[in-house]
Write a protein that holds these residues in place. Sequence first.
Motif, PDB file in Angstrom:
ATOM      1  N   LEU A   1      -4.331 -12.561   6.223  1.00  0.00           N
ATOM      2  CA  LEU A   1      -3.131 -12.024   5.587  1.00  0.00           C
ATOM      3  C   LEU A   1      -3.547 -11.445   4.236  1.00  0.00           C
ATOM      4  O   LEU A   1      -4.045 -12.173   3.369  1.00  0.00           O
ATOM      5  CB  LEU A   1      -2.114 -13.155   5.422  1.00  0.00           C
ATOM      6  CG  LEU A   1      -0.698 -12.778   5.023  1.00  0.00           C
ATOM      7  CD1 LEU A   1      -0.053 -11.865   6.069  1.00  0.00           C
ATOM      8  CD2 LEU A   1       0.135 -14.043   4.847  1.00  0.00           C
ATOM      9  N   LEU A   2      -3.347 -10.154   4.048  1.00  0.00           N
ATOM     10  CA  LEU A   2      -3.856  -9.472   2.858  1.00  0.00           C
ATOM     11  C   LEU A   2      -2.984  -9.696   1.624  1.00  0.00           C
ATOM     12  O   LEU A   2      -3.351  -9.280   0.538  1.00  0.00           O
ATOM     13  CB  LEU A   2      -3.989  -7.964   3.142  1.00  0.00           C
ATOM     14  CG  LEU A   2      -4.856  -7.609   4.357  1.00  0.00           C
ATOM     15  CD1 LEU A   2      -4.810  -6.103   4.629  1.00  0.00           C
ATOM     16  CD2 LEU A   2      -6.302  -8.058   4.132  1.00  0.00           C
ATOM     17  N   THR A   3      -1.828 -10.341   1.800  1.00  0.00           N
ATOM     18  CA  THR A   3      -0.897 -10.534   0.684  1.00  0.00           C
ATOM     19  C   THR A   3      -0.909 -11.965   0.150  1.00  0.00           C
ATOM     20  O   THR A   3      -0.080 -12.306  -0.692  1.00  0.00           O
ATOM     21  CB  THR A   3       0.535 -10.209   1.148  1.00  0.00           C
ATOM     22  OG1 THR A   3       0.780 -10.928   2.355  1.00  0.00           O
ATOM     23  CG2 THR A   3       0.717  -8.731   1.393  1.00  0.00           C
ATOM     24  N   THR A   4      -1.820 -12.798   0.643  1.00  0.00           N
ATOM     25  CA  THR A   4      -1.817 -14.218   0.262  1.00  0.00           C
ATOM     26  C   THR A   4      -1.779 -14.372  -1.260  1.00  0.00           C
ATOM     27  O   THR A   4      -2.545 -13.736  -1.979  1.00  0.00           O
ATOM     28  CB  THR A   4      -3.074 -14.908   0.838  1.00  0.00           C
ATOM     29  OG1 THR A   4      -3.027 -14.776   2.253  1.00  0.00           O
ATOM     30  CG2 THR A   4      -3.093 -16.389   0.483  1.00  0.00           C
ATOM     31  N   GLY A   5      -0.842 -15.227  -1.721  1.00  0.00           N
ATOM     32  CA  GLY A   5      -0.736 -15.481  -3.159  1.00  0.00           C
ATOM     33  C   GLY A   5       0.136 -14.492  -3.899  1.00  0.00           C
ATOM     34  O   GLY A   5       0.370 -14.637  -5.099  1.00  0.00           O
ATOM     35  N   GLY A   6       0.654 -13.480  -3.208  1.00  0.00           N
ATOM     36  CA  GLY A   6       1.496 -12.486  -3.875  1.00  0.00           C
ATOM     37  C   GLY A   6       2.711 -12.181  -3.033  1.00  0.00           C
ATOM     38  O   GLY A   6       2.964 -12.837  -2.021  1.00  0.00           O
ATOM     39  N   PRO A   7       3.501 -11.176  -3.441  1.00  0.00           N
ATOM     40  CA  PRO A   7       4.692 -10.817  -2.659  1.00  0.00           C
ATOM     41  C   PRO A   7       4.325 -10.336  -1.263  1.00  0.00           C
ATOM     42  O   PRO A   7       3.216  -9.848  -1.035  1.00  0.00           O
ATOM     43  CB  PRO A   7       5.310  -9.663  -3.469  1.00  0.00           C
ATOM     44  CG  PRO A   7       4.616  -9.644  -4.779  1.00  0.00           C
ATOM     45  CD  PRO A   7       3.289 -10.312  -4.613  1.00  0.00           C
ATOM     46  N   ALA A   8       5.268 -10.486  -0.345  1.00  0.00           N
ATOM     47  CA  ALA A   8       5.094  -9.973   1.013  1.00  0.00           C
ATOM     48  C   ALA A   8       5.038  -8.449   0.985  1.00  0.00           C
ATOM     49  O   ALA A   8       5.509  -7.811   0.038  1.00  0.00           O
ATOM     50  CB  ALA A   8       6.269 -10.430   1.883  1.00  0.00           C
ATOM     51  N   ALA A   9       4.496  -7.863   2.049  1.00  0.00           N
ATOM     52  CA  ALA A   9       4.477  -6.395   2.146  1.00  0.00           C
ATOM     53  C   ALA A   9       5.898  -5.849   2.023  1.00  0.00           C
ATOM     54  O   ALA A   9       6.140  -4.866   1.300  1.00  0.00           O
ATOM     55  CB  ALA A   9       3.847  -5.974   3.467  1.00  0.00           C
ATOM     56  N   ALA A  10       6.847  -6.481   2.715  1.00  0.00           N
ATOM     57  CA  ALA A  10       8.231  -5.982   2.691  1.00  0.00           C
ATOM     58  C   ALA A  10       8.806  -6.013   1.274  1.00  0.00           C
ATOM     59  O   ALA A  10       9.563  -5.120   0.883  1.00  0.00           O
ATOM     60  CB  ALA A  10       9.097  -6.822   3.632  1.00  0.00           C
ATOM     61  N   GLU A  11       8.440  -7.043   0.496  1.00  0.00           N
ATOM     62  CA  GLU A  11       8.936  -7.123  -0.892  1.00  0.00           C
ATOM     63  C   GLU A  11       8.270  -6.067  -1.772  1.00  0.00           C
ATOM     64  O   GLU A  11       8.918  -5.496  -2.656  1.00  0.00           O
ATOM     65  CB  GLU A  11       8.692  -8.528  -1.430  1.00  0.00           C
ATOM     66  CG  GLU A  11       9.538  -9.585  -0.708  1.00  0.00           C
ATOM     67  CD  GLU A  11       9.170 -11.000  -1.091  1.00  0.00           C
ATOM     68  OE1 GLU A  11      10.091 -11.777  -1.414  1.00  0.00           O
ATOM     69  OE2 GLU A  11       7.963 -11.347  -1.067  1.00  0.00           O
ATOM     70  N   ARG A  12       6.988  -5.781  -1.514  1.00  0.00           N
ATOM     71  CA  ARG A  12       6.300  -4.729  -2.284  1.00  0.00           C
ATOM     72  C   ARG A  12       6.937  -3.371  -1.972  1.00  0.00           C
ATOM     73  O   ARG A  12       7.085  -2.521  -2.846  1.00  0.00           O
ATOM     74  CB  ARG A  12       4.809  -4.700  -1.928  1.00  0.00           C
ATOM     75  CG  ARG A  12       4.065  -5.937  -2.397  1.00  0.00           C
ATOM     76  CD  ARG A  12       2.642  -5.981  -1.809  1.00  0.00           C
ATOM     77  NE  ARG A  12       2.156  -7.339  -1.811  1.00  0.00           N
ATOM     78  CZ  ARG A  12       1.178  -7.808  -2.604  1.00  0.00           C
ATOM     79  NH1 ARG A  12       0.562  -7.000  -3.425  1.00  0.00           N
ATOM     80  NH2 ARG A  12       0.808  -9.077  -2.546  1.00  0.00           N
ATOM     81  N   ILE A  13       7.289  -3.185  -0.696  1.00  0.00           N
ATOM     82  CA  ILE A  13       7.914  -1.925  -0.280  1.00  0.00           C
ATOM     83  C   ILE A  13       9.282  -1.781  -0.958  1.00  0.00           C
ATOM     84  O   ILE A  13       9.618  -0.723  -1.487  1.00  0.00           O
ATOM     85  CB  ILE A  13       8.032  -1.890   1.265  1.00  0.00           C
ATOM     86  CG1 ILE A  13       6.639  -1.733   1.871  1.00  0.00           C
ATOM     87  CG2 ILE A  13       8.975  -0.793   1.739  1.00  0.00           C
ATOM     88  CD1 ILE A  13       6.542  -2.134   3.333  1.00  0.00           C
ATOM     89  N   ALA A  14      10.059  -2.879  -0.971  1.00  0.00           N
ATOM     90  CA  ALA A  14      11.382  -2.830  -1.612  1.00  0.00           C
ATOM     91  C   ALA A  14      11.244  -2.515  -3.098  1.00  0.00           C
ATOM     92  O   ALA A  14      12.042  -1.746  -3.660  1.00  0.00           O
ATOM     93  CB  ALA A  14      12.101  -4.161  -1.391  1.00  0.00           C
ATOM     94  N   ALA A  15      10.217  -3.073  -3.740  1.00  0.00           N
ATOM     95  CA  ALA A  15      10.025  -2.817  -5.173  1.00  0.00           C
ATOM     96  C   ALA A  15       9.617  -1.366  -5.421  1.00  0.00           C
ATOM     97  O   ALA A  15       9.969  -0.776  -6.449  1.00  0.00           O
ATOM     98  CB  ALA A  15       8.966  -3.772  -5.725  1.00  0.00           C
ATOM     99  N   ALA A  16       8.881  -0.785  -4.464  1.00  0.00           N
ATOM    100  CA  ALA A  16       8.398   0.596  -4.628  1.00  0.00           C
ATOM    101  C   ALA A  16       9.451   1.630  -4.232  1.00  0.00           C
ATOM    102  O   ALA A  16       9.281   2.822  -4.511  1.00  0.00           O
ATOM    103  CB  ALA A  16       7.135   0.811  -3.804  1.00  0.00           C
ATOM    104  N   ALA A  17      10.525   1.174  -3.566  1.00  0.00           N
ATOM    105  CA  ALA A  17      11.578   2.103  -3.099  1.00  0.00           C
ATOM    106  C   ALA A  17      12.937   1.593  -3.591  1.00  0.00           C
ATOM    107  O   ALA A  17      13.740   1.095  -2.791  1.00  0.00           O
ATOM    108  CB  ALA A  17      11.555   2.207  -1.585  1.00  0.00           C
ATOM    109  N   PRO A  18      13.205   1.705  -4.897  1.00  0.00           N
ATOM    110  CA  PRO A  18      14.459   1.159  -5.436  1.00  0.00           C
ATOM    111  C   PRO A  18      15.672   1.777  -4.745  1.00  0.00           C
ATOM    112  O   PRO A  18      15.717   2.992  -4.525  1.00  0.00           O
ATOM    113  CB  PRO A  18      14.428   1.567  -6.917  1.00  0.00           C
ATOM    114  CG  PRO A  18      13.064   2.079  -7.192  1.00  0.00           C
ATOM    115  CD  PRO A  18      12.385   2.381  -5.900  1.00  0.00           C
ATOM    116  N   GLY A  19      16.610   0.917  -4.355  1.00  0.00           N
ATOM    117  CA  GLY A  19      17.826   1.418  -3.706  1.00  0.00           C
ATOM    118  C   GLY A  19      17.726   1.494  -2.206  1.00  0.00           C
ATOM    119  O   GLY A  19      18.736   1.649  -1.522  1.00  0.00           O
TER     120      GLY A  19
END
Length: 199
Positions: free
Chosen positions: A86-104
């Motif tokens: 899992l490349l996101t271990t210790g940080g936000p999930a991919a889906a959360e990173r995507i949500a942060a990068a695409a506000p709204g």
Amino acid sequence: MRIGILGTGAMADALGRQWERAGHQVVAGSRSRGDVRDAAEHGTDAVLLAVPYAAVVGVVAGLGDALRGRVLIDCTNPVGGPDFGLLTTGGPAAAERIAAAAPGARVVKAFNLCHESVWRLTPPVFGGRPLAVPLCGDDEDALGVVRHLVRDLGCEPLHAGGLDRAGLLEATAALLVRLWVAEGADAQAIAPPLEFAGS
Ligand SMILES: NC(=O)c1ccc[n+]([C@@H]2O[C@H](COP(=O)([O-])OP(=O)(O)OC[C@H]3O[C@@H](n4cnc5c(N)ncnc54)[C@H](OP(=O)(O)O)[C@@H]3O)[C@@H](O)[C@H]2O)c1
């Protein structure tokens, strides 16, 4: 529905064909085929994000306001390396990173647990049981749209919680892929029937 797909690879083709068959208007785009911005602008009802994990944040951030308000379906798996880690271990999930990068954008995690060949089946029914598709998201209207698109495939949507639980779906994918690919194991056998679930 008007559906945009970011990516023109295996997942884009598998799900896009199913939704076209169901009567939806689908436009897909990538760097070599079509245009991602055209796809995002077309997808007024839903946009499927189907690019490699390494590209997801760059692709959605590059679209800026074009994804604002969009139902953004995230099927990506942050899984890689020889052990399918899992490349996101210790940080936000991919889906959360995507949500942060695409506000709204209204992000829903879905369709990440099965190989693209499964999404091409018409319908994906195994042993008489339609495939269940877990969804994680926070926006009820967006979840309703994705439930509709799940049923268009002949599958059953399953509520798996808010976007804060999307990381669990991503970790589940890492577990399953390793069992299937590295071990050749019948990973479906790891869960007992409901009457033995202990509840
Ligand atoms: N394959 C499966 O069985 C499966 C199952 C579940 C989940 N997933 C997930 O679904 C996602 C897509 O997988 P896939 O198998 O469809 O991958 P794929 O066949 O390799 O296709 C990836 C697509 O992304 C595009 N792309 C890559 N970088 C891009 C960028 N910077 N901007 C725009 N487009 C870009 C590529 O086109 P260009 O190179 O022309 O841009 C290509 O169309 C991945 O995150 C994967 O983890 C895959």
